[in-house]
Design a protein around this motif. Sequence first.
Motif, mmCIF file in Angstrom:
data_model
loop_
_atom_site.group_PDB
_atom_site.id
_atom_site.type_symbol
_atom_site.label_atom_id
_atom_site.label_comp_id
_atom_site.label_asym_id
_atom_site.label_seq_id
_atom_site.Cartn_x
_atom_site.Cartn_y
_atom_site.Cartn_z
ATOM 1 N N ILE A 1 0.874 -1.171 0.000
ATOM 2 C CA ILE A 1 0.000 0.000 0.000
ATOM 3 C C ILE A 1 0.912 1.222 0.000
ATOM 4 C CG2 ILE A 1 -1.758 1.308 1.248
ATOM 5 C CD1 ILE A 1 -2.559 -1.420 2.552
ATOM 6 N N THR A 2 0.709 2.093 -0.979
ATOM 7 C CA THR A 2 1.512 3.302 -1.101
ATOM 8 C C THR A 2 0.639 4.519 -0.839
ATOM 9 O OG1 THR A 2 2.925 2.233 -2.743
ATOM 10 C CG2 THR A 2 3.023 4.651 -2.627
ATOM 11 N N THR A 3 1.125 5.395 0.021
ATOM 12 C CA THR A 3 0.435 6.651 0.325
ATOM 13 C C THR A 3 1.279 7.790 -0.222
ATOM 14 O OG1 THR A 3 -0.447 5.686 2.356
ATOM 15 C CG2 THR A 3 -0.527 8.089 2.160
ATOM 16 N N ARG A 4 0.666 8.614 -1.090
ATOM 17 C CA ARG A 4 1.346 9.764 -1.694
ATOM 18 C C ARG A 4 0.561 11.026 -1.376
ATOM 19 N NH1 ARG A 4 0.822 6.158 -5.718
ATOM 20 N NH2 ARG A 4 2.722 5.133 -6.404
ATOM 21 N N THR A 5 1.267 12.116 -1.182
ATOM 22 C CA THR A 5 0.604 13.407 -1.020
ATOM 23 C C THR A 5 1.214 14.406 -1.985
ATOM 24 O OG1 THR A 5 2.109 14.078 0.753
ATOM 25 C CG2 THR A 5 0.037 13.017 1.422
ATOM 26 N N SER A 6 0.384 15.361 -2.404
ATOM 27 C CA SER A 6 0.836 16.415 -3.303
ATOM 28 C C SER A 6 -0.170 17.560 -3.238
ATOM 29 C CB SER A 6 0.943 15.896 -4.743
ATOM 30 O OG SER A 6 -0.319 15.467 -5.211
ATOM 31 N N THR A 7 0.141 18.621 -3.958
ATOM 32 C CA THR A 7 -0.786 19.744 -4.107
ATOM 33 C C THR A 7 -1.004 19.981 -5.591
ATOM 34 O OG1 THR A 7 0.035 20.765 -2.086
ATOM 35 C CG2 THR A 7 -1.183 22.178 -3.579
ATOM 36 N N GLU A 8 -2.279 20.129 -5.978
ATOM 37 C CA GLU A 8 -2.626 20.370 -7.379
ATOM 38 C C GLU A 8 -3.778 21.366 -7.464
ATOM 39 O OE1 GLU A 8 -3.780 16.727 -9.218
ATOM 40 O OE2 GLU A 8 -1.881 15.735 -8.801
ATOM 41 N N ASN A 9 -3.574 22.453 -8.155
ATOM 42 C CA ASN A 9 -4.642 23.407 -8.462
ATOM 43 C C ASN A 9 -5.479 23.809 -7.246
ATOM 44 O OD1 ASN A 9 -3.899 23.276 -11.211
ATOM 45 N ND2 ASN A 9 -5.142 21.431 -11.456
ATOM 46 N N GLY A 10 -4.821 24.159 -6.146
ATOM 47 C CA GLY A 10 -5.534 24.611 -4.963
ATOM 48 C C GLY A 10 -6.099 23.516 -4.087
ATOM 49 N N TYR A 11 -5.697 22.292 -4.332
ATOM 50 C CA TYR A 11 -6.155 21.151 -3.528
ATOM 51 C C TYR A 11 -4.962 20.364 -3.016
ATOM 52 C CZ TYR A 11 -10.897 21.781 -5.261
ATOM 53 O OH TYR A 11 -12.128 22.300 -5.540
ATOM 54 N N ASP A 12 -5.047 19.920 -1.774
ATOM 55 C CA ASP A 12 -4.124 18.908 -1.291
ATOM 56 C C ASP A 12 -4.677 17.563 -1.749
ATOM 57 O OD1 ASP A 12 -2.462 20.714 -0.064
ATOM 58 O OD2 ASP A 12 -3.017 20.180 1.982
ATOM 59 N N VAL A 13 -3.785 16.696 -2.206
ATOM 60 C CA VAL A 13 -4.193 15.403 -2.747
ATOM 61 C C VAL A 13 -3.514 14.294 -1.952
ATOM 62 C CG1 VAL A 13 -4.221 13.931 -4.808
ATOM 63 C CG2 VAL A 13 -4.420 16.417 -5.045
ATOM 64 N N VAL A 14 -4.303 13.301 -1.564
ATOM 65 C CA VAL A 14 -3.773 12.088 -0.937
ATOM 66 C C VAL A 14 -4.181 10.929 -1.832
ATOM 67 C CG1 VAL A 14 -3.776 10.577 1.080
ATOM 68 C CG2 VAL A 14 -4.073 13.050 1.379
ATOM 69 N N GLY B 1 -4.843 -3.581 -9.287
ATOM 70 C CA GLY B 1 -4.852 -2.850 -8.027
ATOM 71 C C GLY B 1 -5.842 -1.703 -8.048
ATOM 72 N N THR B 2 -5.800 -0.907 -6.989
ATOM 73 C CA THR B 2 -6.755 0.193 -6.830
ATOM 74 C C THR B 2 -6.045 1.413 -6.282
ATOM 75 O OG1 THR B 2 -8.560 -1.362 -6.419
ATOM 76 C CG2 THR B 2 -8.886 0.895 -5.637
ATOM 77 N N THR B 3 -6.445 2.589 -6.757
ATOM 78 C CA THR B 3 -5.962 3.855 -6.216
ATOM 79 C C THR B 3 -7.163 4.734 -5.891
ATOM 80 O OG1 THR B 3 -3.898 3.794 -7.451
ATOM 81 C CG2 THR B 3 -4.613 5.954 -6.652
ATOM 82 N N PHE B 4 -7.240 5.176 -4.643
ATOM 83 C CA PHE B 4 -8.218 6.174 -4.230
ATOM 84 C C PHE B 4 -7.501 7.506 -4.165
ATOM 85 C CE2 PHE B 4 -10.425 2.434 -2.749
ATOM 86 C CZ PHE B 4 -11.762 2.746 -2.970
ATOM 87 N N SER B 5 -8.097 8.534 -4.758
ATOM 88 C CA SER B 5 -7.546 9.894 -4.728
ATOM 89 C C SER B 5 -8.497 10.787 -3.966
ATOM 90 C CB SER B 5 -7.370 10.441 -6.147
ATOM 91 O OG SER B 5 -6.420 9.694 -6.850
ATOM 92 N N ILE B 6 -7.977 11.382 -2.915
ATOM 93 C CA ILE B 6 -8.742 12.314 -2.088
ATOM 94 C C ILE B 6 -8.248 13.713 -2.404
ATOM 95 C CG2 ILE B 6 -9.114 13.100 0.281
ATOM 96 C CD1 ILE B 6 -8.516 10.182 1.139
ATOM 97 N N ARG B 7 -9.172 14.644 -2.598
ATOM 98 C CA ARG B 7 -8.831 16.048 -2.839
ATOM 99 C C ARG B 7 -9.554 16.905 -1.824
ATOM 100 N NH1 ARG B 7 -6.177 15.703 -7.300
ATOM 101 N NH2 ARG B 7 -6.735 14.511 -9.115
ATOM 102 N N LEU B 8 -8.769 17.754 -1.143
ATOM 103 C CA LEU B 8 -9.315 18.703 -0.171
ATOM 104 C C LEU B 8 -8.834 20.100 -0.505
ATOM 105 C CD1 LEU B 8 -8.743 16.603 3.038
ATOM 106 C CD2 LEU B 8 -10.963 17.321 2.150
ATOM 107 N N PRO B 9 -9.735 21.082 -0.482
ATOM 108 C CA PRO B 9 -9.314 22.435 -0.841
ATOM 109 C C PRO B 9 -8.335 23.002 0.189
ATOM 110 C CG PRO B 9 -11.583 22.437 -0.083
ATOM 111 C CD PRO B 9 -11.139 21.007 -0.139
#
Length: 144
Positions: free
Chosen positions: A62-75, A132-140
Amino acid sequence: DSIAFTEDYAKASQDEREARVKFKTELADDLPLVRASASELREVLVNLLRNAVDAIEGEGQITTRTSTENGYDVVELSDTAAGMSVEVKEKIFHPLFTTKGERGTGMGLATCYAILRRHGGDIEVMSAPGEGTTFSIRLPVAAL
């Protein structure tokens, strides 16, 4: 915190069903703040991580990645499990839908979806059988 909590759950799965799960993190430095309930976000992350642990048969990661894209934090939470069919993907956020039989209530992903939407965010899933599966969470990002 969510990963540490889930590692204990994964160890129990290793004892119960001989699933060996490794956790990998690729966390960005200095992510902008989001305005959200820490306990509710922890609930979302733990639910997604536990689902990934449950989906892995044998060895997996299980890989957890974080980043920022277009005004959103992404997990992004990615697993190396068997993946989902299109039919399952279309239903996973519906209340009472479960693929876990008696072990599931069908409320976990519906609750995750509701929590994220309440915080102005969103969740998406990318999955295919055998991939496999990837869930992408976006929070402003919070306005300062």
